[in-house]
Scaffold this motif. Structure first.
Motif, PDB file in Angstrom:
ATOM      1  N   MET A   1       0.840  -1.196   0.000  1.00 17.57           N
ATOM      2  CA  MET A   1       0.000   0.000   0.000  1.00 17.57           C
ATOM      3  C   MET A   1       0.876   1.247   0.000  1.00 17.57           C
ATOM      4  O   MET A   1       1.996   1.244   0.473  1.00 17.57           O
ATOM      5  N   THR A   2       0.340   2.310  -0.560  1.00 18.57           N
ATOM      6  CA  THR A   2       0.991   3.611  -0.519  1.00 18.57           C
ATOM      7  C   THR A   2       0.124   4.546   0.299  1.00 18.57           C
ATOM      8  O   THR A   2      -1.051   4.745  -0.007  1.00 18.57           O
ATOM      9  N   ALA A   3       0.698   5.115   1.347  1.00 15.35           N
ATOM     10  CA  ALA A   3      -0.095   5.964   2.240  1.00 15.35           C
ATOM     11  C   ALA A   3      -0.433   7.278   1.571  1.00 15.35           C
ATOM     12  O   ALA A   3       0.350   7.830   0.804  1.00 15.35           O
TER      13      ALA A   3
ATOM     14  N   GLU B   1       3.094   0.686  11.075  1.00 16.63           N
ATOM     15  CA  GLU B   1       2.349   0.497   9.829  1.00 16.63           C
ATOM     16  C   GLU B   1       2.130   1.796   9.062  1.00 16.63           C
ATOM     17  O   GLU B   1       1.732   1.783   7.894  1.00 16.63           O
ATOM     18  N   HIS B   2       2.395   2.931   9.712  1.00 17.21           N
ATOM     19  CA  HIS B   2       2.220   4.242   9.077  1.00 17.21           C
ATOM     20  C   HIS B   2       3.477   4.729   8.347  1.00 17.21           C
ATOM     21  O   HIS B   2       3.409   5.720   7.629  1.00 17.21           O
TER      22      HIS B   2
ATOM     23  N   PRO C   1       6.388   4.574   5.699  1.00 15.67           N
ATOM     24  CA  PRO C   1       6.743   3.896   4.432  1.00 15.67           C
ATOM     25  C   PRO C   1       8.107   3.214   4.471  1.00 15.67           C
ATOM     26  O   PRO C   1       8.243   2.060   4.078  1.00 15.67           O
ATOM     27  N   ASN C   2       9.146   3.909   4.943  1.00 12.74           N
ATOM     28  CA  ASN C   2      10.503   3.360   4.961  1.00 12.74           C
ATOM     29  C   ASN C   2      10.979   3.187   6.398  1.00 12.74           C
ATOM     30  O   ASN C   2      11.963   3.790   6.816  1.00 12.74           O
TER      31      ASN C   2
ATOM     32  N   HIS D   1      -2.365   3.503   6.427  1.00 14.90           N
ATOM     33  CA  HIS D   1      -1.481   2.371   6.693  1.00 14.90           C
ATOM     34  C   HIS D   1      -0.774   1.905   5.429  1.00 14.90           C
ATOM     35  O   HIS D   1      -1.414   1.558   4.431  1.00 14.90           O
ATOM     36  N   CYS D   2       0.554   1.860   5.515  1.00 14.64           N
ATOM     37  CA  CYS D   2       1.375   1.397   4.391  1.00 14.64           C
ATOM     38  C   CYS D   2       1.593  -0.114   4.426  1.00 14.64           C
ATOM     39  O   CYS D   2       1.843  -0.719   3.389  1.00 14.64           O
ATOM     40  N   TRP D   3       1.531  -0.707   5.624  1.00 12.18           N
ATOM     41  CA  TRP D   3       1.946  -2.096   5.798  1.00 12.18           C
ATOM     42  C   TRP D   3       0.886  -2.912   6.535  1.00 12.18           C
ATOM     43  O   TRP D   3       0.215  -2.416   7.437  1.00 12.18           O
TER      44      TRP D   3
END
Length: 217
Positions: A1-3, A104-105, A107-108, A144-146
């Motif tokens: 996912m991309t936040a 989870e918020h 990205p890296n 959430h990115c993850w």
């Protein structure tokens, strides 16, 4: 996912303050403080402070060195008001971090984890598979990115040089759906390392003041 761009603002800060001031909120922060204390009494940086409830309980109630980092301007103002803001991305390393509902918020997040010397404490939704994640109330593509299984999260930390030394469902038992807690410990920790080495002069002074206050009690 991309936040997407999450609403990290004063309203977000106040919403977390309201949630912290409930029976579940107080129970969660007690459980989190107990969880951290089982593994370290050293300096901890809370990543993504919500409204600062964990910091208030650990720092104010237990006189243990606790700082915070956030991207929410309201959270940053709160931290700087009490001289508790510490940016781990600008330190050579930090001893330990807590990531309550925050990993989870990011990205890296590996950039952050690579700066941790000893412990990473995490509470995070855990899923059986992608279908479970998509049907969950925690499925938030705008924030959430993850989305992790327990096996997947441990695998990522293993790659980053950490072992899982505790996993529990305390937060689920307190009423949080599918949320698990983990402690990851770096395998190659330098035994000579002392957490105060990473603190600025201001933060070191705050820590010393807390210790002197504790000795007077």
């Amino acid at each position: 996912m991309t936040a997407g761009i999450a609403p990290y603002d004063a309203a977000y800060f106040e919403r977390y303050r309201e949630m912290a001031d409930t029976p579940m909120g107080r129970a969660l922060n007690k459980a989190r403080c107990d969880f951290v204390e089982r593994h370290t009494k050293g300096a901890v940086v809370d990543i993504g402070i919500g409204a600062g409830a964990f910091i208030e309980r650990r720092y104010g109630g237990r006189l243990q060195p606790t700082y915070g980092y956030d991207v929410n301007p309201a959270g940053v103002r709160w931290l700087k008001k009490y001289t508790l803001f510490l940016n781990p991305y600008e330190c050579e390393s930090v001893d330990a971090i807590t990531c309550w509902d925050v990993l989870e918020h990011i990205p890296n997040f590996e950039t952050l984890i690579n700066r941790v010397k000893r412990f990473v404490f995490v509470s995070i939704p855990i899923f059986r598979d992608a279908t479970h994640a998509r049907r969950s109330k925690h499925f938030r593509p705008d924030e959430h990115c993850w989305y992790f299984t327990s096996y997947g999260l441990k695998g990522v930390f293993d790659t980053l040089g950490f072992d899982c030394v505790e996993e529990n469902d305390t937060e689920s038992r307190l009423g949080r759906e599918d949320v698990m807690s983990f402690v990851f410990k770096r395998r190659a920790a330098d035994e000579r390392y002392h957490p105060e080495w990473t603190l600025s002069g201001t933060h070191y002074a705050v820590l010393q003041d807390m210790r002197r206050a504790a000795e007077r009690r």
